[in-house]
Scaffold this active site. Structure first.
Site, PDB file in Angstrom:
ATOM      1  N   THR A 124      -3.228  -7.188   4.833  1.00 32.13           N
ATOM      2  CA  THR A 124      -2.280  -6.913   5.910  1.00 32.13           C
ATOM      3  C   THR A 124      -0.980  -6.407   5.279  1.00 32.13           C
ATOM      4  O   THR A 124      -0.735  -6.636   4.087  1.00 32.13           O
ATOM      5  CB  THR A 124      -2.050  -8.188   6.766  1.00 32.13           C
ATOM      6  N   GLU A 125      -0.187  -5.673   6.012  1.00 32.16           N
ATOM      7  CA  GLU A 125       1.128  -5.185   5.551  1.00 32.16           C
ATOM      8  C   GLU A 125       1.031  -4.235   4.352  1.00 32.16           C
ATOM      9  O   GLU A 125       1.895  -4.250   3.476  1.00 32.16           O
ATOM     10  CB  GLU A 125       2.047  -6.374   5.181  1.00 32.16           C
ATOM     11  N   LYS A 159      -1.461   0.216   6.899  1.00 33.47           N
ATOM     12  CA  LYS A 159      -2.512   0.763   7.785  1.00 33.47           C
ATOM     13  C   LYS A 159      -1.889   1.555   8.933  1.00 33.47           C
ATOM     14  O   LYS A 159      -2.364   2.638   9.280  1.00 33.47           O
ATOM     15  CB  LYS A 159      -3.391  -0.357   8.370  1.00 33.47           C
ATOM     16  N   THR A 160      -0.845   0.994   9.526  1.00 34.72           N
ATOM     17  CA  THR A 160      -0.231   1.670  10.673  1.00 34.72           C
ATOM     18  C   THR A 160       0.474   2.949  10.223  1.00 34.72           C
ATOM     19  O   THR A 160       0.312   4.009  10.849  1.00 34.72           O
ATOM     20  CB  THR A 160       0.772   0.726  11.380  1.00 34.72           C
ATOM     21  N   LYS A 201      -6.420   0.820  18.793  1.00 35.11           N
ATOM     22  CA  LYS A 201      -6.185  -0.449  18.086  1.00 35.11           C
ATOM     23  C   LYS A 201      -6.903  -1.524  18.888  1.00 35.11           C
ATOM     24  O   LYS A 201      -6.360  -2.047  19.864  1.00 35.11           O
ATOM     25  CB  LYS A 201      -4.662  -0.701  18.022  1.00 35.11           C
ATOM     26  N   SER A 233      -2.707  -8.566  16.786  1.00 31.81           N
ATOM     27  CA  SER A 233      -1.951  -9.812  16.936  1.00 31.81           C
ATOM     28  C   SER A 233      -0.488  -9.545  16.624  1.00 31.81           C
ATOM     29  O   SER A 233      -0.155  -8.619  15.884  1.00 31.81           O
ATOM     30  CB  SER A 233      -2.558 -10.934  16.092  1.00 31.81           C
ATOM     31  N   ASP A 249       2.209  -1.763  16.715  1.00 34.56           N
ATOM     32  CA  ASP A 249       1.270  -0.837  16.047  1.00 34.56           C
ATOM     33  C   ASP A 249       0.640   0.101  17.081  1.00 34.56           C
ATOM     34  O   ASP A 249       0.568   1.317  16.893  1.00 34.56           O
ATOM     35  CB  ASP A 249       0.112  -1.592  15.368  1.00 34.56           C
ATOM     36  N   GLU A 276      -7.287   1.806  14.141  1.00 32.54           N
ATOM     37  CA  GLU A 276      -6.632   0.938  13.158  1.00 32.54           C
ATOM     38  C   GLU A 276      -7.179  -0.473  13.281  1.00 32.54           C
ATOM     39  O   GLU A 276      -7.169  -1.073  14.354  1.00 32.54           O
ATOM     40  CB  GLU A 276      -5.102   0.903  13.341  1.00 32.54           C
TER      41      GLU A 276
HETATM   42  N1  LIG Z   1       5.291   4.202   1.967  1.00 31.65           N
HETATM   43  C1  LIG Z   1       6.120   3.300   2.500  1.00 31.65           C
HETATM   44  N2  LIG Z   1       7.443   3.317   2.194  1.00 31.65           N
HETATM   45  C2  LIG Z   1       8.286   2.399   2.740  1.00 31.65           C
HETATM   46  N3  LIG Z   1       7.906   1.430   3.588  1.00 31.65           N
HETATM   47  C3  LIG Z   1       6.606   1.373   3.932  1.00 31.65           C
HETATM   48  C4  LIG Z   1       5.646   2.286   3.405  1.00 31.65           C
HETATM   49  N4  LIG Z   1       4.430   1.981   3.939  1.00 31.65           N
HETATM   50  C5  LIG Z   1       4.628   0.925   4.744  1.00 31.65           C
HETATM   51  N5  LIG Z   1       5.917   0.564   4.761  1.00 31.65           N
HETATM   52  C6  LIG Z   1       6.494  -0.572   5.522  1.00 31.65           C
HETATM   53  O1  LIG Z   1       5.727  -1.725   5.183  1.00 31.65           O
HETATM   54  C7  LIG Z   1       5.463  -2.521   6.334  1.00 31.65           C
HETATM   55  C8  LIG Z   1       3.942  -2.656   6.533  1.00 31.65           C
HETATM   56  O2  LIG Z   1       3.394  -1.380   6.884  1.00 31.65           O
HETATM   57  P1  LIG Z   1       2.330  -1.284   8.065  1.00 31.65           P
HETATM   58  O3  LIG Z   1       1.929   0.140   8.170  1.00 31.65           O
HETATM   59  O4  LIG Z   1       2.864  -1.940   9.303  1.00 31.65           O
HETATM   60  O5  LIG Z   1       1.154  -2.177   7.424  1.00 31.65           O
HETATM   61  P2  LIG Z   1      -0.190  -2.757   8.104  1.00 31.65           P
HETATM   62  O6  LIG Z   1      -0.485  -1.918   9.303  1.00 31.65           O
HETATM   63  O7  LIG Z   1      -1.238  -2.650   7.028  1.00 31.65           O
HETATM   64  O8  LIG Z   1       0.091  -4.191   8.431  1.00 31.65           O
HETATM   65  C9  LIG Z   1       6.169  -1.821   7.500  1.00 31.65           C
HETATM   66  O9  LIG Z   1       7.435  -2.397   7.672  1.00 31.65           O
HETATM   67  C10 LIG Z   1       6.299  -0.384   7.031  1.00 31.65           C
HETATM   68  O10 LIG Z   1       7.374   0.300   7.624  1.00 31.65           O
HETATM   69 MG   LIG Z   2      -0.695  -2.356  11.328  1.00 29.71          MG
END
Ligand SMILES: Nc1ncnc2c1ncn2[C@@H]1O[C@H](COP(=O)(O)OP(=O)(O)O)[C@@H](O)[C@H]1O
Ligand SMILES: [Mg+2]
Length: 227
Positions: free
Chosen positions: A12-13, A16-17, A38, A42, A55, A116
Site C-alpha cells: 500500500t502507499e 498505485k493511484t 476501483k 477503504s 482514489d 486499481e
Molecule cells: N512519484 C511520486 N513523487 C512524490 N510523491 C508520490 C509519488 N508517488 C506517490 N506519491 C505520494 O505517495 C502517496 C501514496 O501514493 P498513492 O498513489 O496514493 O499510493 P497507493 O495507491 O499505492 O496507496 C500519495 O500521497 C502520493 O501523492
Molecule cells: Mg491508491
C-alpha cells in the site's frame, strides 16, 4: 473488445493511484476512451452526496469516459484499514457478483479500463477471499507498480512470482520513485529490468505535488496496448 488491466502494487502507499492516473492520462493523450475502476476502497468519507473515496474520485476525474461515482467504485468503505476489516465494520458483504456487474458496465462504456486494486497482491476482501481471486476469475493482465525504496526488489519479485503462479500475466511494471533519497536508484532499476516479467512501462520521478500533474509523458502507452 475492450482492454482491461489490473494495477497491483508491491504494497500500500507505493503509488498505485498515481500510476493508474498516469496510465489513464497517457491513454487519453493517445485518443483512447478510458475509464478508471476501483472495486473496493477503504478509507472513505461520508459526504452529502454519498460515501466517497479519494482514489476513486482521482481516477474518475482523470478518465475521459463519463461514469457516475457508483459506477467507478461499487464498494467505498469508511475506515482506512484492510478491506476485509473495513467491510466488517461497515456491515458490508463484498460480493464479486456486484463487482463483476460494475466492471462489465465499465467495459461496455470504455475501450480501456484501468482497475486499481487495494493494498498489496494478497489483500483480503473477506476472511476467506483475496481480491486477487477476482483478478484471476476475470483473467486480467496485471500492471505492477513498484514503489522504489529499500526492500522493493524482494517485494517486486515475490509479487510477480505470485501473480504468475496465479496463472496471470504481468503486462508490465512501473518504477515509481517514492523515495527521493534512495541511493543506487539506477542499479535497483537495472535489477528489476533483469528480473521482472513484462516490459517497464515507465519511470515516474519523485515530484512534490504529483497529484496535480499531467504524468502522461512518463508512460509508454503503446508498449501497454501491445503487451
Ligand atoms: N512519484 C511520486 N513523487 C512524490 N510523491 C508520490 C509519488 N508517488 C506517490 N506519491 C505520494 O505517495 C502517496 C501514496 O501514493 P498513492 O498513489 O496514493 O499510493 P497507493 O495507491 O499505492 O496507496 C500519495 O500521497 C502520493 O501523492
Ligand atoms: Mg491508491
Amino acid at each position: 473488445m475492450s482492454n482491461a488491466f489490473f494495477v497491483a502494487g508491491t504494497d500500500t502507499e507505493v503509488g498505485k493511484t498515481v500510476c493508474s492516473r498516469a496510465i489513464i492520462q497517457a491513454a487519453v493523450a493517445h485518443g483512447i476512451q478510458v475509464a478508471g475502476f476501483k472495486p473496493v476502497a477503504s478509507g472513505s468519507q461520508q459526504t452529502p452526496v454519498g460515501t466517497r473515496n479519494s482514489d476513486a474520485l482521482y481516477l474518475q476525474d482523470a478518465a475521459n469516459v463519463e461514469m457516475s461515482y457508483e459506477e467507478v467504485n461499487p464498494y467505498p468503505l469508511l475506515e482506512p484499514i484492510s478491506p476485509h476489516l473495513a467491510a466488517r465494520l461497515d456491515g458490508v458483504d463484498i460480493d464479486f457478483g456486484v463487482i463483476n456487474q460494475a466492471f462489465d458496465n465499465a467495459k461496455t462504456k470504455a475501450e480501456m479500463v484501468l482497475v486499481e486494486g487495494a493494498g498489496g497482491w494478497r489483500v483480503p476482501v473477506t476472511d476467506e477471499v483475496y481480491l486477487s481471486e477476482w483478478v484471476k476469475e476475470r483473467d486480467l493482465p496485471v500492471i505492477l507498480v513498484v514503489g522504489i525504496k529499500l526492500g522493493c526488489m524482494s517485494h517486486a519479485v515475490l509479487t510477480a512470482e505470485a501473480i504468475e503462479r496465479d496463472g496471470l500475466k504481468v503486462a508490465g511494471w512501473i518504477a515509481n520513485r517514492i523515495n527521493p533519497g534512495l541511493d543506487n536508484y539506477a542499479e535497483v532499476i537495472k535489477f528489476l529490468e533483469n528480473k521482472l516479467p513484462g516490459k517497464k512501462l515507465g519511470e515516474i520521478p519523485y515530484m512534490p505535488g504529483i497529484t496535480r500533474r499531467d504524468l502522461s509523458q512518463y508512460i509508454d502507452i503503446e508498449a501497454l496496448v501491445n503487451a
